[in-house]
Design an enzyme around this catalytic site. Structure first.
Site, PDB file in Angstrom:
ATOM      1  N   ARG A  40     -38.123  23.529 -84.811  1.00  0.00           N
ATOM      2  CA  ARG A  40     -37.336  24.255 -83.815  1.00  0.00           C
ATOM      3  C   ARG A  40     -37.034  25.688 -84.285  1.00  0.00           C
ATOM      4  NH1 ARG A  40     -32.598  21.201 -80.309  1.00  0.00           N
ATOM      5  NH2 ARG A  40     -33.664  21.665 -78.376  1.00  0.00           N
ATOM      6  N   SER A 132     -19.831  22.064 -79.237  1.00  0.00           N
ATOM      7  CA  SER A 132     -20.379  20.874 -78.578  1.00  0.00           C
ATOM      8  C   SER A 132     -19.248  20.202 -77.808  1.00  0.00           C
ATOM      9  CB  SER A 132     -20.880  19.867 -79.605  1.00  0.00           C
ATOM     10  OG  SER A 132     -21.493  20.489 -80.694  1.00  0.00           O
ATOM     11  N   THR A 133     -19.607  19.457 -76.749  1.00  0.00           N
ATOM     12  CA  THR A 133     -18.581  18.695 -76.033  1.00  0.00           C
ATOM     13  C   THR A 133     -18.194  17.506 -76.871  1.00  0.00           C
ATOM     14  OG1 THR A 133     -19.660  19.265 -74.009  1.00  0.00           O
ATOM     15  CG2 THR A 133     -18.053  17.524 -73.895  1.00  0.00           C
ATOM     16  N   GLU A 162     -18.253  24.937 -74.179  1.00  0.00           N
ATOM     17  CA  GLU A 162     -19.241  25.739 -73.465  1.00  0.00           C
ATOM     18  C   GLU A 162     -19.364  25.225 -72.032  1.00  0.00           C
ATOM     19  OE1 GLU A 162     -20.818  28.604 -74.497  1.00  0.00           O
ATOM     20  OE2 GLU A 162     -20.862  28.374 -72.344  1.00  0.00           O
ATOM     21  N   LYS A 221     -12.714  20.322 -70.987  1.00  0.00           N
ATOM     22  CA  LYS A 221     -14.174  20.283 -70.871  1.00  0.00           C
ATOM     23  C   LYS A 221     -14.621  18.957 -70.246  1.00  0.00           C
ATOM     24  CE  LYS A 221     -18.559  20.766 -71.698  1.00  0.00           C
ATOM     25  NZ  LYS A 221     -19.535  21.801 -71.604  1.00  0.00           N
ATOM     26  N   VAL A 271     -31.295  12.951 -55.665  1.00  0.00           N
ATOM     27  CA  VAL A 271     -31.741  11.675 -56.202  1.00  0.00           C
ATOM     28  C   VAL A 271     -30.812  11.214 -57.330  1.00  0.00           C
ATOM     29  CG1 VAL A 271     -33.398  12.973 -57.611  1.00  0.00           C
ATOM     30  CG2 VAL A 271     -33.751  10.548 -57.295  1.00  0.00           C
ATOM     31  N   CYS A 277     -25.004  16.289 -70.152  1.00  0.00           N
ATOM     32  CA  CYS A 277     -23.534  16.309 -70.204  1.00  0.00           C
ATOM     33  C   CYS A 277     -22.812  15.310 -69.312  1.00  0.00           C
ATOM     34  CB  CYS A 277     -23.035  17.711 -69.860  1.00  0.00           C
ATOM     35  SG  CYS A 277     -23.211  18.842 -71.241  1.00  0.00           S
ATOM     36  N   ARG A 347     -33.324  15.659 -70.377  1.00  0.00           N
ATOM     37  CA  ARG A 347     -32.384  14.607 -70.776  1.00  0.00           C
ATOM     38  C   ARG A 347     -31.696  13.983 -69.550  1.00  0.00           C
ATOM     39  NH1 ARG A 347     -29.217  17.767 -75.476  1.00  0.00           N
ATOM     40  NH2 ARG A 347     -29.765  19.505 -74.122  1.00  0.00           N
TER      41      ARG A 347
END
Ligand code: UDX
Ligand code: ADP
Length: 463
Positions: A40, A132-133, A162, A221, A271, A277, A347
């Protein structure tokens, strides 16, 4: 506190774009993004910016501008932690797949690893920012690890969730509705908050920067995502009723959306929602509520997920039923695999679950998505562990040409709302398909009248 160095652990969909914008807007700050994943990081450093690992409109241009100037990507996590003043944690927090809270709670092992690594390396005071959540009260766990394994170094933990949405990440980061920063009420905590406020104030008007305590920030969040997902499940629930009664869900959504108390956004029947998230955060919320014994609260939010799963299944069932109750050996073309347009992220995409259902019915799936690779499509199906890789391989083929994907198909299913799908030569597609030619529009993007005029049997969501 004058901030000149920031590092971010995690070069994913959140860390990458967020740090690119901070670097662009704060040329005086050196921003380093680190990740354990060498492949990455190599992709982020690729000479050709079109090869960066994340597709977001406008992102590669910004990376081109700032990379090597004050934005750096590296696998040297320790060095970055050592040298920085602020550490953003943007690692993944998937739903647990094992043990207590399996299928519900967020897996915090990556977060904990980061905290332990920071504790080990840090030699001077640091501000640690949760990006991050995370479940409410994670900051407490991070603080406990840092304070108990550190070298007497002072850490301030901030929550700075975020709110960017994929596909519009650059715009969301440049013009956020708000920036939320939660921190300790102590003097040190307030200083840390101010340091982060000053970073954002380089481009965000200060009246849009909210400061709260840590727990309010963390819970806000989860609440924001739960409310957004709830709107989609609500409109999707109405879509089935519309199909039964002759109402049109687009008309209903427009009519209610004009009520300023309701608002027009996030009322598109589909759909089903996907993405990293919504489902994860709601499951997490449900788990937290249950852990406090709040069963009615938990059941209330869980229904949003139940409705979403039902909407995906309903779509695949409708395809089977309409195709004379069998799709065995029939080619079904999927237009779109990403969970929404303008992203290569898949995802929790509805397409994965719809494909899985149809493969159970022995259909042959032909996939075209402008940004998702054949490898990713197969990996997504394999991840479900419904059948062997060989079997998935035999049932799914990806195409680089949408017309080839649709040729000889019994049906086309639109799973993602990519703009280009609307522009296709549908007459040509019709001619190449088996007859009757069916189109199942899971995103309500095509024009029913035009499709029917061409000769398609056209079915949309909620009409
Ligand atoms: C979401 C939140 O919007 C964002 O604030 C948070 O930071 C992360 O989670 P994201 O998942 O990237 O962002 O995309 P979003 O635009 O919210 O879409 C989520 C899913 O809902 C997609 O599958 C989308 O197609 C679907 N959706 C969205 C609908 O089906 N109907 C709508 O009206 C809106
Ligand atoms: P998100 O959508 O939250 O950004 P991603 O999965 O896209 O999630 O990105 C998270 C990144 O965090 C991954 O690239 C992963 O390799 C990285 N990561 C996870 N744990 C660590 C760690 N301890 N140190 C460095 N990077 C990590």
């Amino acid at each position: 506190m004058n901030i000149t160095k920031i590092c971010c652990i995690g070069a994913g969909y959140v860390g990458g774009p967020t740090m690119a914008i901070i670097a662009q807007k704060c040329p005086q700050i050196e921003v380093t993004v680190v990740d354990l994943n060498e492949e990455r990081i190599a992709a982020w450093n690729d000479e050709d910016v079109d090869n960066i690992p994340i597709y977001e409109p406008g992102l590669s241009e910004i990376v081109k501008e700032v990379r090597g100037r004050n934005l750096f990507f590296s696998t040297n996590v320790e060095k970055a932690i050592d040298e920085t003043q602020i550490i953003f944690i943007s690692v993944n927090t998937p739903t647990k797949t094992y043990g207590k809270g399996k299928g519900m709670a967020a897996d915090l092992k990556f977060i904990e690893l980061c905290a332990r690594q920071i504790a080990k390396i840090a030699k001077d005071d640091k501000i640690v920012v949760e990006k991050s959540t995370l479940p409410v009260r994670t900051a407490e766990a991070i603080k406990s690890i840092l304070d108990n394994t550190g070298n007497g170094v002072q850490f301030q933990i901030l929550s700075n969730p975020e709110f960017l949405a994929e596909g519009t990440a650059v715009q969301d980061l440049l013009n956020p509705d708000r920036i939320l920063i939660g921190g300790d009420t102590t003097e040190e905590g307030q200083k840390a908050i101010q340091a982060l406020v000053d970073v954002y104030a380089n481009w965000v008007p200060t009246d849009k920067i909210l400061t709260t305590n840590v727990w309010s920030s963390e819970l806000s969040k989860l609440t924001a995502n739960a409310f957004l997902a709830q709107r989609i499940s609500s409109v999707n629930a109405m879509s089935e009723l519309c199909e039964k009664t002759g109402a049109d869900v687009n008309e209903v959504a427009k009519a209610i959306g004009m009520d300023s108390r309701i608002g027009a956004k996030f009322l598109k029947a589909s759909v089903g929602f996907g993405g990293s998230c919504f489902q994860k955060d709601i499951l997490n919320l449900v788990y937290i509520a249950k852990s406090y014994g709040l069963h009615e609260v938990a059941d209330y939010w869980e229904q949003v997920i139940i409705m979403n799963d039902y909407q995906k299944r309903r779509f695949s069932n409708k395809i089977v039923q309409t195709l004379y109750n069998t799709v065995a050996d029939k080619k079904i073309a999927f237009l779109g695999w990403a969970f929404k347009k303008d992203t290569n992220d898949t995802r929790e995409s509805a397409a994965i679950y719809v494909a899985d259902d149809l493969i159970n019915e022995q259909a042959q799936i032909a996939v075209y998505d402008p940004k998702v690779s054949a490898k990713k499509v197969l990996a997504d199906l394999d991840y479900l562990e419904t059948r062997t890789t060989e079997k998935n391989n035999a049932c799914v083929t990806s195409f680089v040409d949408p017309y080839e994907a649709c040729a000889n198909a019994h049906a086309v299913a639109v799973l993602t709302e990519w703009d280009e799908f609307v522009q296709y030569n549908w007459q040509k597609i019709y001619h190449s398909m088996q007859k009757p030619a069916f189109v199942f529009d899971g995103r309500n993007i095509l024009d029913r009248a035009k499709m029917e005029e061409i000769g398609f049997v056209y079915q949309a969501i909620g009409s």
